[in-house]
Scaffold this motif. Structure first.
Motif, PDB file in Angstrom:
ATOM      1  N   LEU A  34       0.821  -1.212   0.000  1.00 44.63           N
ATOM      2  CA  LEU A  34       0.000   0.000   0.000  1.00 44.63           C
ATOM      3  C   LEU A  34       0.849   1.253   0.000  1.00 44.63           C
ATOM      4  O   LEU A  34       1.874   1.320   0.687  1.00 44.63           O
ATOM      5  CB  LEU A  34      -0.912   0.027   1.230  1.00 44.63           C
ATOM      6  N   PRO A  35       0.443   2.300  -0.742  1.00 43.07           N
ATOM      7  CA  PRO A  35       1.100   3.607  -0.622  1.00 43.07           C
ATOM      8  C   PRO A  35       0.911   4.149   0.798  1.00 43.07           C
ATOM      9  O   PRO A  35      -0.062   3.830   1.487  1.00 43.07           O
ATOM     10  CB  PRO A  35       0.361   4.477  -1.644  1.00 43.07           C
ATOM     11  N   LEU A  36       1.836   5.006   1.237  1.00 39.02           N
ATOM     12  CA  LEU A  36       1.805   5.497   2.606  1.00 39.02           C
ATOM     13  C   LEU A  36       0.519   6.255   2.924  1.00 39.02           C
ATOM     14  O   LEU A  36      -0.049   6.100   4.011  1.00 39.02           O
ATOM     15  CB  LEU A  36       3.009   6.419   2.845  1.00 39.02           C
ATOM     16  N   ASP A  37       0.034   7.101   1.970  1.00 40.69           N
ATOM     17  CA  ASP A  37      -1.159   7.889   2.268  1.00 40.69           C
ATOM     18  C   ASP A  37      -2.380   7.000   2.468  1.00 40.69           C
ATOM     19  O   ASP A  37      -3.224   7.250   3.338  1.00 40.69           O
ATOM     20  CB  ASP A  37      -1.415   8.916   1.153  1.00 40.69           C
ATOM     21  N   ILE A  38      -2.472   5.908   1.700  1.00 40.15           N
ATOM     22  CA  ILE A  38      -3.593   4.989   1.871  1.00 40.15           C
ATOM     23  C   ILE A  38      -3.449   4.238   3.198  1.00 40.15           C
ATOM     24  O   ILE A  38      -4.427   3.994   3.916  1.00 40.15           O
ATOM     25  CB  ILE A  38      -3.676   4.002   0.690  1.00 40.15           C
ATOM     26  N   PHE A  39      -2.224   3.890   3.531  1.00 41.07           N
ATOM     27  CA  PHE A  39      -1.950   3.218   4.803  1.00 41.07           C
ATOM     28  C   PHE A  39      -2.452   4.064   5.968  1.00 41.07           C
ATOM     29  O   PHE A  39      -3.115   3.563   6.883  1.00 41.07           O
ATOM     30  CB  PHE A  39      -0.438   3.004   4.910  1.00 41.07           C
ATOM     31  N   MET A  40      -2.155   5.395   5.944  1.00 36.40           N
ATOM     32  CA  MET A  40      -2.589   6.270   7.020  1.00 36.40           C
ATOM     33  C   MET A  40      -4.108   6.457   7.018  1.00 36.40           C
ATOM     34  O   MET A  40      -4.721   6.595   8.079  1.00 36.40           O
ATOM     35  CB  MET A  40      -1.888   7.625   6.910  1.00 36.40           C
ATOM     36  N   GLN A  41      -4.721   6.446   5.826  1.00 34.47           N
ATOM     37  CA  GLN A  41      -6.179   6.564   5.763  1.00 34.47           C
ATOM     38  C   GLN A  41      -6.856   5.365   6.430  1.00 34.47           C
ATOM     39  O   GLN A  41      -7.888   5.503   7.095  1.00 34.47           O
ATOM     40  CB  GLN A  41      -6.637   6.682   4.300  1.00 34.47           C
ATOM     41  N   ILE A  42      -6.254   4.200   6.286  1.00 37.04           N
ATOM     42  CA  ILE A  42      -6.800   3.006   6.928  1.00 37.04           C
ATOM     43  C   ILE A  42      -6.753   3.160   8.439  1.00 37.04           C
ATOM     44  O   ILE A  42      -7.712   2.843   9.163  1.00 37.04           O
ATOM     45  CB  ILE A  42      -6.034   1.749   6.474  1.00 37.04           C
ATOM     46  N   LEU A  43      -5.627   3.667   8.950  1.00 43.88           N
ATOM     47  CA  LEU A  43      -5.509   3.886  10.396  1.00 43.88           C
ATOM     48  C   LEU A  43      -6.552   4.880  10.888  1.00 43.88           C
ATOM     49  O   LEU A  43      -7.121   4.728  11.977  1.00 43.88           O
ATOM     50  CB  LEU A  43      -4.104   4.379  10.738  1.00 43.88           C
ATOM     51  N   LYS A  44      -6.810   5.919  10.093  1.00 43.74           N
ATOM     52  CA  LYS A  44      -7.812   6.911  10.476  1.00 43.74           C
ATOM     53  C   LYS A  44      -9.205   6.281  10.527  1.00 43.74           C
ATOM     54  O   LYS A  44     -10.010   6.592  11.415  1.00 43.74           O
ATOM     55  CB  LYS A  44      -7.802   8.085   9.505  1.00 43.74           C
ATOM     56  N   LEU A  45      -9.484   5.397   9.571  1.00 43.57           N
ATOM     57  CA  LEU A  45     -10.791   4.735   9.551  1.00 43.57           C
ATOM     58  C   LEU A  45     -10.956   3.787  10.738  1.00 43.57           C
ATOM     59  O   LEU A  45     -12.064   3.585  11.232  1.00 43.57           O
ATOM     60  CB  LEU A  45     -10.969   3.973   8.234  1.00 43.57           C
ATOM     61  N   LEU A  46      -9.849   3.227  11.189  1.00 48.09           N
ATOM     62  CA  LEU A  46      -9.930   2.330  12.336  1.00 48.09           C
ATOM     63  C   LEU A  46     -10.377   3.055  13.592  1.00 48.09           C
ATOM     64  O   LEU A  46     -11.058   2.493  14.448  1.00 48.09           O
ATOM     65  CB  LEU A  46      -8.569   1.673  12.590  1.00 48.09           C
TER      66      LEU A  46
END
Length: 481
Positions: free
Chosen positions: A55-67
């Motif tokens: 995963l690209p880093l920005d998508i990785f961080m978006q997943i954490l935000k959704l969690l």
């Protein structure tokens, strides 16, 4: 993507299951900071993020935000590499921005108020926002009692606004009774209305702006009031108490620790110089006899002269708050042909005001309009206070008094901020007026209550601001007002 997340989540879940079961609680999770830039962290843990490497880093961080914060914090229990990534400050700033309180207020409070009183006058190292988020989640909440001038506001610190109102504790009950007895009755009534036990929560008391001169009599009154408040509350088994000046709390609500607080109260207007959260009694508080009630009474009289019947002061106050404004240039405003505006008051119908719309607010600057011959205009009171601050020559920042903060319900009148700034600049010489600006607290009549709310939700509350019965005699925090 769904299969990818499922595989990663299964591996993460197995990591959780091997961790101590107590980590499932948001309050028990480790929020300790991990140092290093995010790019360094990614390099360190690139070999252990498993399927997330795709995963690209920005998508990785978006997943954490959704969690969400709770699930993201639980990821720190998997391994040290995950902890590096999850500790990123920008992620926890995002979570803090989505809390009930505005982000700029949270940032102001955590950077300026978390050390308690006396406030620090030098920068301190900032804690990680992950740690701050975790500490704020543990804060128990407090009862807030804003003494006020016209009436008292009280409520729970986790709520958006005060939950109830009553007479102020200075006027509560039989005024011939001893001060301690009246305060004890007052606080017992507040706790009864809120249906909470006094021994369960800390309490923040907003002390009304009165007896603020540096004379012996006023010092004695403040000392007597302080002792009576603490005695009444500790006698009711309140675990800890934070008593702060209403002016200081209102200044905090505007995200300032130093400046001149102009509180347009119920009966009077007070101009209070505050340096690092402490009222400067030696500089002097300037008061005028014009408050919100005087404006309301003036408008009521003008309506009577026009044969417009109103059933209560509440109706008049509604008209004042929704139709009145302060003219930038009063003489030019008088020359205008049409200043009409209408407003519908529930159960009363429509009312149309004309020149009363700006004549009412003009009383603040020209009190003689309402028959107050000897009263000082608001701009004169503010200029007088600024000159005193300038003459005091404090050893700290010489611009501490350059910000003037308006608070109180009447402070919300449109045009007041701009008019006051213009008048103050006209009155003072450029050497003093240069850099002076006027701002308005966003919370109006509830400014002090929201200032107390900022304190009560701090990551270090109640330890940083409250005193207990055991520490009362030796704590510097009891001197804040």
């Amino acid at each position: 993507m769904a299969q990818l997340l499922r595989r990663v989540w299964e591996s993460v879940s197995s990591g959780w299951n091997s961790s101590d079961s107590s980590s499932n609680s948001l309050y028990n999770l480790d929020y300790s900071p991990v140092h290093g830039t995010l790019s360094d962290q990614i390099i360190i843990c690139s070999s252990s993020t498993g399927a997330f490497d795709q995963l690209p880093l920005d998508i990785f961080m978006q997943i954490l935000k959704l969690l969400g914060p709770k699930e993201a914090a639980r990821l720190t229990c998997v391994c040290k590499s995950w902890k590096f990534i999850v500790s990123d400050n920008m992620l926890w700033i995002f979570f803090l921005q989505n809390q009930q309180d505005p982000w700029d207020s949270i940032f102001f409070a955590e950077t300026n108020l978390r050390s308690g009183f006396p406030l620090r006058t030098y920068p301190r190292q900032m804690q990680s926002f992950m740690h701050i988020y975790g500490e704020r989640a543990k804060v128990p909440g407090a009862i807030i009692v804003d003494g006020g001038a016209g009436y008292c506001k009280f409520g729970w610190s986790k709520y958006d606004s005060p939950s109830g109102r009553s007479a102020t504790f200075v006027e509560f009950g039989n005024i011939e009774s001893p001060l301690y007895a009246r305060l004890r009755h007052f606080f017992a009534t507040i706790y009864s209305r809120m249906r909470v036990k006094s021994s369960m929560h800390p309490v923040i008391i907003s002390i009304p702006i009165s007896h603020y001169d540096d004379t012996g009599a006023d010092k004695a009154f403040r000392r007597q009031l302080k002792e009576a408040i603490y005695s009444a509350l500790f006698g009711m088994k309140v675990p800890s108490v934070c008593a702060v000046s209403q002016a200081t709390l209102a200044l905090f609500s505007a995200r300032r620790t130093s400046g001149i607080l102009v509180n347009i109260g119920f009966h009077q207007t007070s101009v209070v110089p505050i340096l690092h959260g402490k009222v400067m009694h030696k500089v002097g508080v300037v008061s005028t006899g014009v408050g919100g009630l005087k404006l309301t009474e003036y408008l009521k009289e003008q309506l009577r002269l026009r044969n417009l019947h109103v059933s209560s002061l509440y109706t008049v106050r509604s008209l004042k708050e929704n139709l009145c404004y302060v003219a930038f240039d009063y003489e030019n405003e008088l020359k205008k042909d049409n200043t009409k505006a209408s407003y519908k008051v529930a159960s009363e119908g429509f009312f149309t005001l004309e020149k009363e719309r700006f004549q009412t607010g003009e009383i603040l600057f020209q009190p003689h309009i309402a028959g107050l011959i000897n009263a000082m205009g608001l701009h004169q009171a503010v200029a007088n206070c600024i000159e005193r601050c300038h003459a005091a020559k404090m050893r700290t920042d010489h611009t501490w008094f350059k910000t003037v903060v308006l608070a109180g319900g009447t402070a919300c009148l449109p045009g007041l901020q701009e008019r006051l700034e213009k008048e103050v600049h006209d009155l003072l010489p450029p050497s003093i007026s240069n850099g002076i600006r006027v701002i308005t607290s966003p919370y109006g009549a509830d400014s002090a209550w929201y200032g107390a709310k900022l304190l009560s939700n701090l990551s270090t509350f109640p330890n940083s601001w409250c005193i207990t019965e055991e520490t009362q005699s030796k704590s510097k925090r009891s001197l804040i007002w």
